[in-house]
Scaffold this motif. Structure first.
Motif, short mmCIF file in Angstrom:
data_model
loop_
_atom_site.label_atom_id
_atom_site.label_comp_id
_atom_site.label_asym_id
_atom_site.label_seq_id
_atom_site.Cartn_x
_atom_site.Cartn_y
_atom_site.Cartn_z
N SER A 1 36.10 52.60 46.70
CA SER A 1 35.62 53.98 46.70
C SER A 1 34.58 54.23 47.79
O SER A 1 34.34 55.37 48.18
CB SER A 1 35.01 54.31 45.33
N LYS A 2 33.94 53.18 48.28
CA LYS A 2 32.99 53.33 49.38
C LYS A 2 33.02 52.07 50.24
O LYS A 2 33.55 51.02 49.82
CB LYS A 2 31.58 53.58 48.85
N TYR A 3 32.44 52.18 51.43
CA TYR A 3 32.45 51.02 52.31
C TYR A 3 31.37 50.02 51.90
O TYR A 3 30.22 50.39 51.69
CB TYR A 3 32.22 51.42 53.77
N ASN A 4 31.75 48.78 51.77
CA ASN A 4 30.82 47.70 51.49
C ASN A 4 30.78 46.78 52.71
O ASN A 4 31.81 46.51 53.33
CB ASN A 4 31.25 46.89 50.26
N ARG A 5 29.62 46.30 53.04
CA ARG A 5 29.48 45.42 54.19
C ARG A 5 30.31 44.16 54.03
O ARG A 5 30.63 43.75 52.92
CB ARG A 5 28.01 45.07 54.40
#
Length: 255
Positions: free
Chosen positions: A3-7
């Motif tokens: 759902s979102k960008y994770n490093r």
């Protein structure tokens, strides 16, 4: 789909580090440069709005363009594809591929390599993509939306001939049945182009064997803001983002 960008995790970075240059210009870490590029891919923001937690946008853009021009991005994509196929118990390179195109609208500042797709009623560009049976992208060419699929297809396939030695069959729709099929018969020994299309009387979406995988790949593009519309001034940058998207999908599968 995340759902979102994770490093990047340590394990993900260890895979990428194998195929990227060892040195960077300046004092920035290569891992932070790649993280910034993948963040841009997911969020679709302007380069100048890159958060302060990443390196300066000028440095990130420098490597984005450099790796696009010197072939680093393409090599990274190929090696990650081979790794993913090995992970799923397949040969490193595919024997069966599927080719198709997707017309997309262009942003307000896009003027080069742009046209109108009369069938799709889209003013913008067209992404010509070839995938294997897992949906992994092996080649992409971006051009004006009014360019015929069969005319551009050989530009997608020709670069693959140097390293896809197992390529035997390409599945395509009726748009490729004349020019591209004739080109394959005249220039590539042993390569079969199989035309597979939905019957004219059929209504709605009908999944066709293997071709549906490429359609699924087009659908995944929409989860990356940099790809849901063409915001790039050059078609080469759009091609590079497609390959970065494929790399990101593979990295997300690493646990």
């Amino acid at each position: 789909m995340q759902s979102k960008y994770n490093r990047l995790t340590t394990q993900q970075w260890e895979y990428m580090e194998l195929f990227l240059p060892k040195k960077t210009r300046g004092h920035y870490k290569l891992r932070d440069i790649v993280d910034a590029i993948l963040w841009q891919l997911r969020t679709g923001t302007q380069w100048r709005n890159l958060p302060d937690s990443f390196p300066k946008w000028q440095s990130v853009y420098y490597y984005f363009r450099k790796w696009q021009k010197d072939g680093t991005q393409e090599r990274l994509n190929i090696e990650l594809n081979k790794m993913e196929r090995n992970r799923q118990g397949k040969e490193p390179t595919p024997s069966l591929l599927s080719i198709d195109s997707q017309s997309i609208k262009s942003g307000p500042f896009t003027s080069m390599s742009k046209g109108v797709d009369g069938n799709k009623k889209v003013n913008g560009r067209k992404r010509h993509v070839i995938t294997d049976t897992l949906g992994l992208v092996w080649g992409v060419v971006v051009g004006a939306a009014n360019e015929a699929d069969g005319v551009v297809a050989n530009k997608v396939v020709e670069p693959l001939l140097g390293y896809l030695d197992r390529m035997e069959k390409i599945v395509a729709d009726h748009a490729y049945k004349t020019i591209f099929k004739r080109w394959a018969e005249e220039n590539v020994i042993g390569l079969e182009v199989k035309i597979s299309s939905t019957p004219p009387s059929t209504k709605g979406f009908v999944p066709l064997k293997w071709r549906w995988v490429t359609e699924r790949t087009f659908g995944i593009f929409n989860f990356f803001r940099r790809l849901d519309k063409d915001y790039e001034k050059t078609k080469e940058s759009q091609e590079s983002w497609v390959l970065w998207q494929n790399c990101q999908i593979i990295l997300n599968r690493i646990r």
